[in-house]
Design an enzyme around this catalytic site. Structure first.
Site, PDB file in Angstrom:
ATOM      1  N   CYS A  99     -27.730 -25.447  -8.959  1.00  0.00           N
ATOM      2  CA  CYS A  99     -26.746 -24.405  -8.685  1.00  0.00           C
ATOM      3  C   CYS A  99     -25.306 -24.921  -8.791  1.00  0.00           C
ATOM      4  CB  CYS A  99     -26.985 -23.812  -7.297  1.00  0.00           C
ATOM      5  SG  CYS A  99     -27.121 -25.039  -5.978  1.00  0.00           S
ATOM      6  N   GLU A 134     -28.720 -27.550   4.508  1.00  0.00           N
ATOM      7  CA  GLU A 134     -27.435 -27.442   3.786  1.00  0.00           C
ATOM      8  C   GLU A 134     -26.452 -26.576   4.557  1.00  0.00           C
ATOM      9  OE1 GLU A 134     -29.211 -27.729  -0.748  1.00  0.00           O
ATOM     10  OE2 GLU A 134     -28.841 -25.748   0.085  1.00  0.00           O
TER      11      GLU A 134
END
Length: 668
Positions: A414, A323
């Site tokens: 998240c 990521e």
């Protein structure tokens, strides 16, 4: 009075402790801004009535709340997947608190108190709060390690959980004046102060945000130990003996922004969300301490990100493996990752860079992210989300990192909870102030209230942005006042697709932005991207600005080979995409010739109301015999990028070829 000072400080006012150093420019708190804006009001209301309740419900049904209940009892087994799942509750409390601050709700207020009570019971006597360990401290999950903090710089996320707790607790205190959550956070922060620091335990937090959270608590309490600890954590980076010669981002430390001391870092690197939180924390500490080495470092890093590592719609974090940021100019379209949390972090950081420097280029990036690669992360229904934000979806190409449709929740959730806390705070990004300088950064209808040299001032915006470029500002001081009124002239209205040479307009836009004062054109000076009008202002003075809303063809630097020979479409602050639904079931077969002429039209019945772009283009079709291809003229319909994937699953494209150079043949 003390409580009132705290509230003013926490929502973006002057420090109650009269700190010598702080951001030169202060934001006007979102609680001081009342919106009547069609574009943002609906999103904030959906966030309040749909996103936040759905988030709390999913925290319950997935076991996130149960983890706290088991931690309080000291028995059971951690029942969710990730060690940082506590943070989803903290972030949702933060978003709910922001909503409470402007929309009182007794039922929500009471629910937050009940949830905070559950959180408080899970806290250990010395202040430690981390359900992943506390449920069964003798047999914690593998991410935690055998003792507290021993895996913090890897995957335990103990300090990450603390940071989000501090952010949520500060928001709740500021919204309600209650100390129930704040006291939990302060007890935990005091434990950190006792545990970490010079001569004590040292660690570079594996996932940053505790630094930002500690600064929030410092601003509320004036306790300098919190600020000192935030700086201590930042300064620990670059001290772990990673294998600096390895190209593996975890082995060499770049994934954690830990390969070298922060003051020596020059590139945006590693996990993109961690990076944004680190750079935001560095900006906070630099503002409060005057650390010029921090400033020099984040200036260089910002230039690197915007000049070499940002997608055309503002997204960052191109590489799915980790990521993370890739190498310079590594911005593939087919596998673009672009986590929603990274876009949110970019907004945090760019706002801070503006507060430090007063330059409109940071708001140009903030606006691009906000209106494109950030709100694309939440569906128009307020309860479906993207974790990643694709740059293209093709029928024949599937990749495990690329989401083709929205989800109601994720195992690692998240992003939805981060959306819940960001959306209600948007009004706080509209204005900034420094003495008699008043900055207008975002064009959102409503009224902002502030004090300028101890005199009250109201600014009322009237517009239909981002669909229309006509902007009006009504200035209402309590009495005549001297003021430097600074209106951002967006870079996109000045021949600048982004504030770097990474993307540019194919054809220059040679239109001067006209500004009128009380109906008469005014000559204005531009300072750091702001049109400055200085005078003694009186009640009812009206400023008007007309921004050109031409459709622009955006081209990429020749250092981005994936975009060679292609164009992207921009109108105002919005990037556009073609989606299968409007274009005969396909979007990857579209060619936009150089002579294509675009028209724009607002469609109130489409996607909650959007301006669509249309043009006659070419489309490549596979003939019925499956052995030949042909082209046809068709009408392209393009929608704002943020609105894609709200009508089912299918193709989507942002970059379009202008001509055919070769054809890849794929057989199945």
């Amino acid at each position: 009075m003390k409580k009132l000072l705290f509230l003013l400080l926490a929502f973006g006012g002057t420090s109650a402790s009269a700190q010598m150093n702080d951001y030169p420019i202060q934001p006007v708190a979102f609680t001081k801004v009342t919106l009547v804006d069609k574009f943002w009001n609906s999103r904030i209301e959906i966030n309040r009535t749909v996103t936040i309740p759905a988030s709390f419900d999913r925290c319950k049904t997935t076991g996130r709340i149960k983890n706290f209940e088991m931690a309080a009892e000291g028995k059971g087994k951690f029942c969710t997947v990730y060690a940082f799942d506590d943070t989803d509750i903290y972030k949702t409390i933060e978003g709910a608190s922001y909503s409470l601050a402007v929309h009182p709700d007794k039922q929500l207020d009471a629910y937050l108190d009940s949830l905070i009570a559950i959180v408080g019971k899970a806290q250990e006597k010395d202040g430690y709060l981390y359900t992943y360990r506390t449920i069964d401290p003798l047999h914690p999950g593998g991410a935690a390690g055998p003792e507290r903090w021993v895996k913090e710089n890897e995957q335990s996320h103990e300090l990450y959980c603390a940071g989000h707790m501090y952010e949520g607790a500060a928001a709740h205190f500021m919204a309600t004046g209650k100390r129930n959550f704040l006291n939990i956070a302060l007890k935990n922060a005091d434990l950190l102060v006792a545990t970490f620091g010079p001569g004590k335990r040292a660690v570079a937090p594996g996932h940053e945000i505790v630094e930002m959270g500690l600064v929030r608590l410092y601003r509320i309490t004036g306790k300098k130990e919190y600020l000192d600890l935030a700086k201590f954590f930042i300064d620990q980076r670059g001290k772990k003996p990673y294998n600096k010669k390895s190209k593996n981002v975890w082995e060499n430390g770049t994934y954690y922004q830990d390969d070298k001391p922060v003051i020596n870092q020059e590139e945006a690197e590693g996990h993109a969300v961690r990076a944004m939180y680190l750079y935001s924390g560095m900006a906070d500490v630099a503002a409060l301490t005057g650390d010029k080495e921090y400033l020099a470092a984040i200036d260089k890093i910002w230039d690197n990100m915007v000049g070499k590592k940002m997608y055309v719609q503002g997204s960052i974090g191109a590489v799915g493996d980790g990521e993370r940021f890739g190498d310079n100019y590594e911005l593939p379209n087919t596998t673009a990752y672009n986590e929603t949390c990274a876009a949110i972090g970019s907004v945090f950081w760019n706002q801070r860079m503006f507060l430090l420097h007063g330059d409109a280029k940071y708001i140009d990036v903030l606006e691009k992210v906000l209106y494109n690669g950030l709100i694309s992360g939440v569906g128009l229904d307020g309860k479906s989300f993207f974790y990643t934000n694709a740059m293209q979806i093709q029928e024949h190409f599937n990749h495990p990192d690329i989401e083709r449709e929205r989800s109601g929740w994720f195992v690692c959730s998240c992003c939805p909870t981060n959306i819940a806390r960001l959306i209600p705070s948007v009004p706080g990004y509209i204005y900034g102030q420094n003495g008699k300088d008043v900055f207008v950064n975002l064009f959102i209808s409503g009224t902002g209230s502030m004090l300028v040299n101890k005199k009250s001032l109201q600014i009322t915006q009237q517009n239909n942005y981002p669909w229309d470029g006509g902007l009006a500002f009504i200035i209402n001081p309590a009495s005549a006042m001297d003021m430097n009124f600074k209106i951002r002239i967006p870079g996109w209205a000045q021949n600048q697709a982004v504030p770097s040479d990474l993307y540019s307009y194919q054809q220059p836009l040679n239109k001067k932005v006209v500004i009128k004062l009380n109906g008469q054109p005014v000559d204005y000076q531009i300072e750091k991207g702001y049109a400055v009008i200085s005078k003694k202002w009186k009640k009812g003075d009206k400023v008007e600005m007309l921004l050109p809303m031409d459709v622009q063809r955006v081209v990429a630097s020749d250092k981005l080979p994936n975009d060679a020979g292609r164009i992207a479409l921009q109108r105002g602050p919005l990037m556009y995409a073609a989606e299968w639904k409007d274009n005969g079931g396909l979007a990857s077969n579209i060619i936009i010739p150089k002579d294509a002429v675009f028209t724009s039209q607002f469609d109130a019945g489409l996607l909650n109301g959007v301006t669509v772009l249309k043009a006659d283009v070419k489309a490549i079709n596979i003939d019925a015999d499956k052995q030949s291809i042909s082209t046809e003229t068709k009408t392209l319909t393009a929608i704002p990028y943020y609105a894609w994937a709200n009508r089912g699953k299918g193709e989507m494209m942002v970059w379009f070829p202008e001509q055919v150079k070769y054809v890849d043949i794929i057989s199945q």
